[in-house]
Design a protein around this motif. Structure first.
Motif, PDB file in Angstrom:
ATOM      1  N   TYR A  35       0.821  -1.212   0.000  1.00 47.64           N
ATOM      2  CA  TYR A  35       0.000   0.000   0.000  1.00 47.64           C
ATOM      3  C   TYR A  35       0.856   1.263   0.000  1.00 47.64           C
ATOM      4  O   TYR A  35       0.575   2.198  -0.736  1.00 47.64           O
ATOM      5  N   ASP A  67      -8.007  -0.698  -1.106  1.00 47.91           N
ATOM      6  CA  ASP A  67      -8.365  -0.451   0.300  1.00 47.91           C
ATOM      7  C   ASP A  67      -7.220   0.339   0.931  1.00 47.91           C
ATOM      8  O   ASP A  67      -6.598  -0.074   1.911  1.00 47.91           O
ATOM      9  N   LEU A  68      -7.009   1.501   0.357  1.00 46.21           N
ATOM     10  CA  LEU A  68      -5.907   2.364   0.766  1.00 46.21           C
ATOM     11  C   LEU A  68      -6.392   3.340   1.845  1.00 46.21           C
ATOM     12  O   LEU A  68      -7.268   4.159   1.593  1.00 46.21           O
ATOM     13  N   THR A  69      -5.823   3.217   3.024  1.00 40.87           N
ATOM     14  CA  THR A  69      -6.294   4.013   4.162  1.00 40.87           C
ATOM     15  C   THR A  69      -5.647   5.398   4.166  1.00 40.87           C
ATOM     16  O   THR A  69      -4.460   5.528   3.882  1.00 40.87           O
ATOM     17  N   ARG A 107       0.777   9.592   5.117  1.00 40.40           N
ATOM     18  CA  ARG A 107       0.593   9.555   3.658  1.00 40.40           C
ATOM     19  C   ARG A 107       0.068  10.889   3.132  1.00 40.40           C
ATOM     20  O   ARG A 107       0.407  11.310   2.032  1.00 40.40           O
ATOM     21  N   LEU A 143      -1.213  -7.033   9.123  1.00 40.75           N
ATOM     22  CA  LEU A 143      -0.564  -7.012   7.816  1.00 40.75           C
ATOM     23  C   LEU A 143       0.740  -6.238   7.994  1.00 40.75           C
ATOM     24  O   LEU A 143       0.741  -5.162   8.586  1.00 40.75           O
ATOM     25  N   GLY A 186       1.443  -2.205   6.813  1.00 41.91           N
ATOM     26  CA  GLY A 186       0.226  -1.489   6.410  1.00 41.91           C
ATOM     27  C   GLY A 186      -0.148  -0.422   7.436  1.00 41.91           C
ATOM     28  O   GLY A 186       0.567  -0.216   8.431  1.00 41.91           O
ATOM     29  N   SER A 187      -1.276   0.218   7.193  1.00 44.48           N
ATOM     30  CA  SER A 187      -1.694   1.275   8.106  1.00 44.48           C
ATOM     31  C   SER A 187      -2.114   0.710   9.458  1.00 44.48           C
ATOM     32  O   SER A 187      -2.040   1.400  10.472  1.00 44.48           O
ATOM     33  N   THR A 188      -2.555  -0.560   9.483  1.00 46.25           N
ATOM     34  CA  THR A 188      -2.949  -1.185  10.750  1.00 46.25           C
ATOM     35  C   THR A 188      -1.704  -1.391  11.620  1.00 46.25           C
ATOM     36  O   THR A 188      -1.698  -1.087  12.813  1.00 46.25           O
ATOM     37  N   GLU A 236      -8.790  -4.613   9.067  1.00 46.72           N
ATOM     38  CA  GLU A 236      -9.807  -3.569   8.925  1.00 46.72           C
ATOM     39  C   GLU A 236     -11.203  -4.182   8.810  1.00 46.72           C
ATOM     40  O   GLU A 236     -11.381  -5.234   8.194  1.00 46.72           O
ATOM     41  N   TYR A 282     -11.168   4.879   3.670  1.00 48.48           N
ATOM     42  CA  TYR A 282     -10.475   4.566   2.421  1.00 48.48           C
ATOM     43  C   TYR A 282     -10.767   5.693   1.441  1.00 48.48           C
ATOM     44  O   TYR A 282     -11.899   6.203   1.406  1.00 48.48           O
TER      45      TYR A 282
HETATM   46  N1  ASP Z   1      -5.590  -0.695   4.162  1.00 46.80           N
HETATM   47  C1  ASP Z   1      -4.354  -0.742   4.832  1.00 46.80           C
HETATM   48  C2  ASP Z   1      -3.371   0.217   4.281  1.00 46.80           C
HETATM   49  O1  ASP Z   1      -3.774   1.093   3.564  1.00 46.80           O
HETATM   50  C3  ASP Z   1      -3.814  -2.104   4.938  1.00 46.80           C
HETATM   51  C4  ASP Z   1      -3.926  -2.567   6.354  1.00 46.80           C
HETATM   52  O2  ASP Z   1      -3.047  -2.258   7.135  1.00 46.80           O
HETATM   53  O3  ASP Z   1      -4.864  -3.268   6.689  1.00 46.80           O
HETATM   54  O4  ASP Z   1      -2.229   0.146   4.571  1.00 46.80           O
END
Ligand code: ASP
Length: 629
Positions: free
Chosen positions: A194, A222-224, A229, A389, A392-394, A444, A470
């Motif tokens: 991502y 599914d870009l947070t 960012r 993940l 990722g943003s999580t 997510e 998103y």
């Molecule tokens: N949607 C997330 C992201 O944009 C991915 C995640 O960490 O679940 O990085």
């Protein structure tokens, strides 16, 4: 452009030049200014031109005057008004802002140091220009494979093909392209990520990196939206709101099927019902004894003075039990007070039985599945492994969180070997499935919803840990952002986004599987009835008991008053009443086991014309005639 400069423009056109270069225009203006200053100087005084050696020290005596003239004169040249300040720098410079259109360069505004950029084009015209520009473009869109947002299509025989991509985001960009009319090509990001900033290399990877390196015009998936960012790219308005939650496996620990009938109601409710049954039965017995209207003649043809009361202790218990199991008893109350008790008890049993039946149905439909963790706190305290993940943003949420619990969880995840992180959500989900309760995956919420729609033994545990969205990312300062924003809002307002969500979550690729199997939904969420759900009906019952007691006292007093005819009797009425009350409550003990009445019983029977009419039997079902014979 001034008439005086037209020859220069004509010269440029003659040389097949469609526009003048800045250097050329400046050179032209410089020569023009020099000629004007020299002409003015010559007119002011006669000047001579002397031959000078560039290497020598000798200077031209009119040189300083010429420079001063040049600073002083004002001419309008090709580059606008030429003016100098005392130091010889140009001032009051204005620049034209031009735009390349189908017909060539068009002036759209002016810039000056004092007033900045000033657009002469209206916002609408500018937007129209961007729309037209977009129509000529073929946008390159970067994405990553992640169900149900972007997926490789499944060919009819179940094999996966790679010709065309499909999914929620693919439909979304198609809808946007139809509104704004542009062509596009979706390309998967080289590293399939991502976007994460690498401090060592000072570069972004994934979709964000592709935008910054100008390999892509848009990034969708599914870009947070994250703060980090947002510093480097532009985001459109969100197209989905979500949060982070826990995906976990349902454990198959079941309550014993043998005693399943006990499950719909919690233990405290069972106990409360049993207590209510005891209290109401005893109350019914007492009040039936006490109320004179509950005593009746033995038989209409029976001339004896015996009177009976059907609500003996056993009879009262039997009556209440019969009502509780919805069968009824053979005795029916006659007095108002006993009828009140019977009425509220019937109402109570009606509510309890209906609630029990409804909940039992839900329990029988669903397997009662219980989980070991119910919240993020449980997870943090438990021995269960968990991960996110990677990169990722999580992951970043836990990394940057200031909350102690999330920091603890991040340290735990970082310290695990082998790693608890996954390279894709699919890998994370399969770890949960294989882990059999020993692994939980933090991801997510829309992805959790998608997975739990298809894997009935997986569930979301607890609520959302945060709130995020998103959206579509664009390179910084992209002119298309406003247009895409309005297209997204249009799709939101027309309900298209909701329809797409329904299609890709509930219908396509095995959606709704868990609902039809009955494992999820209301049935699996059946919860035993607690006291807080049915407490009200107990209150009604208590109130009914109170009302019945008051009514019984009134009945007693009323009957006593009617039967006291003489003044003497009236004087002794309350003595009789108190005796009657005491004897009423103790009458069961006055019978002997062989059916004969005791001395006390005889004493009771000897009382005439008391509140209860004539003499009465000491137990409800024994006729006095028989007992005294
Ligand atoms: N949607 C997330 C992201 O944009 C991915 C995640 O960490 O679940 O990085």
């Amino acid at each position: 452009m001034e008439r005086a400069h037209l020859p220069a423009v004509r010269e440029a056109k003659r040389n097949n030049m469609t526009f003048l270069k800045t250097e050329m225009a400046l050179m032209y203006d410089a020569v023009h200014l020099f000629a004007k200053a020299l002409g003015d100087l010559d007119r002011s005084r006669p000047i001579e031109v002397a031959r000078l050696d560039c290497e020598g020290d000798e200077t031209w005596i009119y040189g300083n005057s010429l420079v001063n003239y040049m600073k002083w004169v004002q001419v309008r040249g090709l580059t606008g008004l030429i003016k100098f300040d005392a130091k010889g720098f140009r001032r009051d410079v204005t620049l034209d802002i031009v735009e390349l259109t189908k017909t060539g360069l068009v002036k759209v505004g002016r810039w000056s140091r004092t007033s900045g950029a000033n657009y002469t084009k209206s916002y609408r015209e500018v937007e129209q220009g961007i729309v037209e520009d977009l129509r000529r473009k073929n946008l390159v869109i970067s994405s990553v494979l992640e169900p149900p947002y972007v997926m490789l299509p499944e060919t009819p025989d179940g094999e996966k093909g790679s010709q065309r991509l499909e999914g929620f985001c693919i439909d979304l960009i198609r809808e946007i392209s139809q509104i704004l009319v542009f062509n596009y090509t979706v390309e998967l990001a080289d590293d399939g990520t991502y976007g994460r900033f690498d401090a060592d290399s000072g570069r972004w990877n994934g979709m964000i990196g592709e935008l910054l390196e100008q390999k892509a015009d848009l990034a969708i998936g599914d870009l947070t939206i994250t703060n980090e960012r947002k510093q480097v790219v532009d985001f459109t308005v969100p197209w989905m709101n979500l949060g982070v939650s826990i995906l976990y496996r349902k454990s198959s620990k079941k309550t014993s099927v043998f005693y399943r009938f006990l499950s719909p109601i919690s233990a405290d409710v069972w106990l409360s019902v049993a207590s209510a049954y005891l209290v109401v039965s005893v109350m019914l017995f007492t009040i039936a004894r006490f109320s004179p209207y509950e005593w009746t003649d033995t038989h209409q043809c029976d001339t004896s003075e015996g009177r009976i009361n059907e609500f003996s202790l056993l009879g009262s218990f039997w009556f209440c039990f019969g009502s509780l199991v919805q069968q009824g008893g053979n005795a029916l109350p006659r007095a108002i007070s006993t009828r009140i008790i019977a009425g509220v008890w019937w109402f109570f049993t009606l509510i309890m039985i209906s609630s029990y039946t409804a909940n039992l149905t839900a329990f029988l439909m669903a397997e009662r599945l219980e989980t070991l963790v119910e919240s993020v706190d449980d997870l943090a305290k438990s021995q269960i492994q968990y991960g996110t993940l990677n990169g990722g943003s999580t992951w970043n949420f836990f990394r940057t969180s200031k909350l102690a619990i999330y920091q603890k969880m991040f340290n735990f995840m970082e310290s695990q070997t082998p790693t608890v992180y996954s390279t894709s959500n699919e890998e994370g989900v399969s770890k949960v499935l294989k882990g059999d309760g020993k692994y939980a995956y933090i991801m997510e919420s829309p992805s959790i919803e998608y997975v739990t729609e298809r894997h009935c033994d997986l569930i979301q545990v607890g609520g959302l840990l945060n709130s995020r969205s998103y959206s579509i990312a664009l390179p910084p300062g992209s002119p298309y952002r406003t247009l895409i924003n309005s297209a997204l809002l249009k799709l939101q307002e027309t309900g298209k986004l909701r329809d797409l969500k329904h299609k890709w979550w509930k219908v396509e690729r095995g959606g709704g599987a868990c609902q039809s199997s009955g494992d999820s939904g209301a049935a699996s969420r059946a919860k035993e009835l607690g006291l807080n759900s049915v407490g009200g009906v107990f209150v009604v019952l208590l109130a009914g008991m109170g009302l019945a007691s008051i009514t019984a006292v009134c009945e007693f007093a009323w009957k006593a008053r009617r039967l006291s005819s003489s003044a003497k009797e009236r004087d002794s009425r309350w003595n009789d009443v108190s005796k009657d009350l005491g004897l009423t409550l103790s009458c069961t003990s006055s019978t002997t086991t062989d059916g004969k009445v005791s001395a006390e019983g005889r004493k009771v029977s000897a009382l005439t014309k008391t509140t209860y009419g004539s003499t009465y039997t000491t137990t409800c079902s024994f006729r006095q005639k028989e007992l005294l014979s």
